[in-house]
Design an enzyme around this catalytic site. Sequence first.
Site, PDB file in Angstrom:
ATOM      1  N   ASP A  17       0.838  -1.204   0.000  1.00  0.00           N
ATOM      2  CA  ASP A  17       0.000   0.000   0.000  1.00  0.00           C
ATOM      3  C   ASP A  17       0.873   1.255   0.000  1.00  0.00           C
ATOM      4  O   ASP A  17       0.701   2.146  -0.828  1.00  0.00           O
ATOM      5  CB  ASP A  17      -0.902  -0.001   1.246  1.00  0.00           C
ATOM      6  CG  ASP A  17      -1.588  -1.344   1.434  1.00  0.00           C
ATOM      7  OD1 ASP A  17      -2.470  -1.657   0.636  1.00  0.00           O
ATOM      8  OD2 ASP A  17      -1.212  -2.083   2.371  1.00  0.00           O
ATOM      9  N   GLU A 273       2.120  -6.533  -5.163  1.00  0.00           N
ATOM     10  CA  GLU A 273       1.797  -5.717  -6.329  1.00  0.00           C
ATOM     11  C   GLU A 273       2.994  -4.925  -6.862  1.00  0.00           C
ATOM     12  O   GLU A 273       3.361  -5.029  -8.027  1.00  0.00           O
ATOM     13  CB  GLU A 273       0.655  -4.748  -5.955  1.00  0.00           C
ATOM     14  CG  GLU A 273       0.236  -3.889  -7.107  1.00  0.00           C
ATOM     15  CD  GLU A 273      -1.137  -3.260  -6.938  1.00  0.00           C
ATOM     16  OE1 GLU A 273      -2.032  -3.877  -6.334  1.00  0.00           O
ATOM     17  OE2 GLU A 273      -1.310  -2.138  -7.440  1.00  0.00           O
TER      18      GLU A 273
HETATM   19  O1  TRH Z   1       4.614  -6.111   0.738  1.00  0.00           O
HETATM   20  P1  TRH Z   1       3.616  -6.652  -0.219  1.00  0.00           P
HETATM   21  O2  TRH Z   1       3.196  -8.019  -0.004  1.00  0.00           O
HETATM   22  O3  TRH Z   1       2.403  -5.697  -0.234  1.00  0.00           O
HETATM   23  C1  TRH Z   1       1.062  -5.813  -0.542  1.00  0.00           C
HETATM   24  C2  TRH Z   1       0.254  -5.609   0.692  1.00  0.00           C
HETATM   25  O4  TRH Z   1       0.195  -6.822   1.401  1.00  0.00           O
HETATM   26  C3  TRH Z   1      -1.109  -5.168   0.319  1.00  0.00           C
HETATM   27  O5  TRH Z   1      -1.981  -5.098   1.410  1.00  0.00           O
HETATM   28  C4  TRH Z   1      -1.645  -6.083  -0.742  1.00  0.00           C
HETATM   29  O6  TRH Z   1      -2.849  -5.631  -1.098  1.00  0.00           O
HETATM   30  C5  TRH Z   1      -0.721  -6.067  -1.908  1.00  0.00           C
HETATM   31  O7  TRH Z   1       0.563  -6.541  -1.514  1.00  0.00           O
HETATM   32  C6  TRH Z   1      -1.221  -6.872  -3.065  1.00  0.00           C
HETATM   33  O8  TRH Z   1       4.246  -6.588  -1.709  1.00  0.00           O
HETATM   34  P2  TRH Z   1       4.590  -5.401  -2.710  1.00  0.00           P
HETATM   35  O9  TRH Z   1       3.337  -4.823  -3.260  1.00  0.00           O
HETATM   36  O10 TRH Z   1       5.521  -5.939  -3.670  1.00  0.00           O
HETATM   37  O11 TRH Z   1       5.285  -4.283  -1.849  1.00  0.00           O
HETATM   38  C7  TRH Z   1       6.597  -4.394  -1.411  1.00  0.00           C
HETATM   39  C8  TRH Z   1       7.305  -3.060  -1.482  1.00  0.00           C
HETATM   40  O12 TRH Z   1       8.547  -3.156  -0.833  1.00  0.00           O
HETATM   41  C9  TRH Z   1       7.590  -2.643  -2.915  1.00  0.00           C
HETATM   42  O13 TRH Z   1       7.409  -1.237  -3.039  1.00  0.00           O
HETATM   43  C10 TRH Z   1       9.063  -2.958  -3.082  1.00  0.00           C
HETATM   44  C11 TRH Z   1       9.572  -2.689  -1.708  1.00  0.00           C
HETATM   45  N1  TRH Z   1      10.848  -3.289  -1.314  1.00  0.00           N
HETATM   46  C12 TRH Z   1      11.905  -2.451  -1.049  1.00  0.00           C
HETATM   47  O14 TRH Z   1      11.780  -1.219  -1.199  1.00  0.00           O
HETATM   48  N2  TRH Z   1      13.076  -2.999  -0.616  1.00  0.00           N
HETATM   49  C13 TRH Z   1      13.251  -4.335  -0.457  1.00  0.00           C
HETATM   50  O15 TRH Z   1      14.353  -4.764  -0.060  1.00  0.00           O
HETATM   51  C14 TRH Z   1      12.150  -5.183  -0.766  1.00  0.00           C
HETATM   52  C15 TRH Z   1      12.322  -6.672  -0.634  1.00  0.00           C
HETATM   53  C16 TRH Z   1      10.967  -4.635  -1.182  1.00  0.00           C
END
Ligand code: TRH
Length: 377
Positions: A17, A273
Amino acid sequence: MKATWDIFCTVVDNFGDIGVTWRLARQLAAEHDCAVRLWVDDLRAFEHLCPAIDVGLERQSQRGVEVCRWSAPWSLVPAADVVIGAFACALPHEYMEAMAQRDKAPLWLNLDYLSAEDWIVGCHGLPSVKFKQVQKFFFFPGFQVGTGGLLREAGLLEQRRAFVQDPRARFDFLRGLGVEPTDGARLISLFAYENEGLAGWLDALATDIRPTHLLVPVGRILADVQRWLGVEGLVAGAREVRGQLAVQVLPFVPQEDYDRLLWSCDFNAVRGEDSFVRAQWAGRPLLWHIYRQEDDVHLDKLEAFLGLYTQGLSAPAKAAFEGWWRAWNTAGDMASAWKTLLENERELAEHAERWCLEQGSRPDLATALVKLYLNWI
Ligand code: TRH
């Protein structure tokens, strides 16, 4: 005068989010000269993505965005020209009153979850609920023409190209993370939720002919990794070797560094996402751990994406890719899925690059939003 934008984000769980809204807010400010306020209800989650955040402050400027703590009771502020509620979050009632009091109603949008399902195309841009005379509209990100597109900063693909064409840049970046891959090792990043299929995949990697260096940012999958290794308490920097597989734990890095990590790897396992989209911009084969939903509705989303993504692949490569993804998301046999996948490695690598360029030729989500606003006024 700059158009004003308010983006509201409730952190439901994890980082998606805030990951999406922070990326969008930055891009609107940097590339479209918008005055953006990002209202976030959990600055601690935000801090993971933006370590510069001071979690004690009510308001602060970060990367051209005014980051505001969204807390109750709500302090009255004038409503912006464009109001985005991310992922169906409910805006403060007082703020909606402020929207209704404006001379010209704001453009009010719900930024929805990303999906490749066909119905998205029909629903993108449709009216949703009304508050007094202010109408809310659906804004659906997506992969197809007729959707709101994907978040993609200007010049992103060019930056990636320059990075991958410069072995020194990759070497220095990885070294900065404490990663020194052995010659010829396949590099894989692993960002996922808890996953029962992991052990089978790691078994296959450990007994493969080619060595693998698996990079695991600290997070939910780590407990499964530790269980397979038979160790506890791994922290960033830890490195363990089993057969042909070296496992290294990485810190959770800022978003820009996470991009570089994805660009540096041969395969990327991602989730949710935002990381899912970033792995597509990396132009490398990706493995998506989709966010689980009730009644397995997420599996429809998975199939919808597979249906789009695998177009143009040969029958064996398509079957291998689909088998790999389904195994990962349904606790299937990842060891045999991985072996079949490797038989199609080259074709899948070329396809990932093609998909990236094809998606990259579409208008990006922030530009689509700005265009919508310009047509609105
Ligand atoms: O963390 P997520 O699983 O997030 C979401 C939420 O659970 C949400 O509620 C749900 O609706 C959605 O998924 C589908 O996965 P996401 O979306 O990939 O977000 C992770 C964020 O973290 C993304 O912006 C990338 C960032 N990130 C970093 O900045 N550094 C890192 O080292 C890693 C591993 C990720």
